[in-house]
Write a protein that holds these residues in place. Structure first.
Motif, PDB file in Angstrom:
ATOM      1  N   GLY A 127       0.858  -1.249  -0.063  1.00  0.00           N
ATOM      2  CA  GLY A 127      -0.071   0.117  -0.280  1.00  0.00           C
ATOM      3  C   GLY A 127       0.923   1.325  -0.087  1.00  0.00           C
ATOM      4  N   MET A 128       2.275   1.353  -0.167  1.00  0.00           N
ATOM      5  CA  MET A 128       3.041   2.416  -0.157  1.00  0.00           C
ATOM      6  C   MET A 128       3.484   2.684  -1.548  1.00  0.00           C
ATOM      7  SD  MET A 128       5.282   1.920   3.509  1.00  0.00           S
ATOM      8  CE  MET A 128       4.202   1.834   5.047  1.00  0.00           C
ATOM      9  N   SER A 129       3.127   1.920  -2.599  1.00  0.00           N
ATOM     10  CA  SER A 129       3.571   2.391  -3.879  1.00  0.00           C
ATOM     11  C   SER A 129       2.493   2.108  -4.889  1.00  0.00           C
ATOM     12  CB  SER A 129       5.050   1.661  -4.306  1.00  0.00           C
ATOM     13  OG  SER A 129       4.861   0.357  -4.350  1.00  0.00           O
ATOM     14  N   GLU A 130       2.502   2.369  -6.002  1.00  0.00           N
ATOM     15  CA  GLU A 130       1.576   2.086  -6.925  1.00  0.00           C
ATOM     16  C   GLU A 130       2.367   1.587  -8.397  1.00  0.00           C
ATOM     17  OE1 GLU A 130      -0.854   5.561  -8.412  1.00  0.00           O
ATOM     18  OE2 GLU A 130      -2.214   5.048  -6.669  1.00  0.00           O
ATOM     19  N   HIS A 131       2.102   0.289  -8.429  1.00  0.00           N
ATOM     20  CA  HIS A 131       2.523  -0.592  -9.588  1.00  0.00           C
ATOM     21  C   HIS A 131       4.190  -0.315  -9.791  1.00  0.00           C
ATOM     22  CE1 HIS A 131      -1.395  -0.804 -10.694  1.00  0.00           C
ATOM     23  NE2 HIS A 131      -1.662   0.502 -10.863  1.00  0.00           N
TER      24      HIS A 131
END
Length: 295
Positions: A127-131
């Motif tokens: 949940g701390m980065s996108e892709h």
């Protein structure tokens, strides 16, 4: 006289370390020192060039945490004894080459005798980065000084500013937490290749050498499109350019390219080292392999 690479090490993230750049850097550093037959207390300098880290950590410097975890003089420094100096350096895919250039300056001034450049990246956490686009990997380069005519030559840099269009990483608020966003353009490979070719031209001109006098070429990043575009601009077969086996490696990609399962190369082997990263920034340097135990 010059800076020589004594040992290269690459480690890949497993289940426990896939979200910890710190664990990957420590594992690479420990393995590098062990295989080189050196103690962590032999290190005068540690430079961490990794970028994407645990929980998007900004402070403290990851280099200090790596130093403590590998046991390189973790106690408070004493004025009358040897210690280890460590710091972070952020220059993306060019970080390892920048680190080697800084290490060369320290070694050349005889302020230090042994240095370690480490690099690692990992998805900062659920949940701390996108892709997140990069693989969980760590790398380490152990360096010392030789009194022969071998080692690292001057590093030549080229900047072709694009205002972050090619690659941009930002951390913003979302769902009550900091979330890492990384955007890459379709023109990234061509832009990187353009700057890299200019850096190579400058490097070879300064050394008064041609590409035909270079025994090996290694480059980072390991992106196939970048490798193809760079080969086209240099007018050489793509197979002449060695890259890391893992095309998704980021800051440790140059370590992977240098290692590639065949370090050390034969004494006298002349390698052209090329790195390109966001900015756009690219660097190039020649490295001449020393004889075994040349230091």
């Amino acid at each position: 006289m010059g800076t020589v690479i004594d040992r290269l090490e690459i480690v890949h993230g497993g289940w426990r370390s896939r979200h910890s750049a710190l664990h990957l850097a420590v594992a690479a550093a420990k393995s590098c020192l062990e295989h080189a037959g050196r103690s962590a207390n032999d290190l005068d300098l540690i430079i961490n060039t990794g970028l994407y880290r645990d929980r998007n950590l900004g402070e403290p410097a990851l280099a200090a945490m790596i130093q403590e975890d590998i046991g390189a003089h973790p106690e408070d420094p004493h004025s009358d004894s040897h210690g280890t100096f460590s710091f972070d350096l952020a220059n993306g895919t060019c970080g390892v080459l920048t680190g080697l250039q800084i290490v060369d300056g320290f070694l050349r001034s005889h302020a230090i005798r042994c240095a370690l450049v480490v690099a690692s990246d990992a998805d900062p956490g659920h949940g701390m980065s996108e892709h997140f686009p990069f693989s969980a990997t760590g790398g380490a380069v152990l360096c010392s000084w030789t009194h022969g005519g071998h080692g690292l030559g001057p590093v030549h840099w080229v900047n072709e500013p694009d205002d972050g269009e090619s690659l941009r990483a930002t951390v913003g608020q979302g769902h009550n937490r900091n979330i890492l966003h990384i955007n890459q353009s379709d023109s990234l490979d061509e832009r990187y290749a353009s700057a890299s070719a200019a850096a190579v031209t400058s490097c070879l001109a300064r050394a008064v050498r041609g590409l035909e006098e270079v025994d090996a070429i290694v480059a980072a990043p390991a992106r196939p499109g970048y490798r193809t575009a760079l080969a086209a601009r240099l007018g050489i077969p793509e197979t002449r350019i060695g890259v890391a086996d893992d095309v998704r490696m980021h800051t440790a990609a140059l370590v992977g390219a240098l290692d590639h399962g065949r370090h050390h190369r034969a004494a006298g082997t002349r390698t052209l080292i090329v790195a390109a990263g966001a900015g756009v920034t690219a660097g190039a340097a020649l490295y001449e392999e020393p004889p075994v135990n040349a230091t």
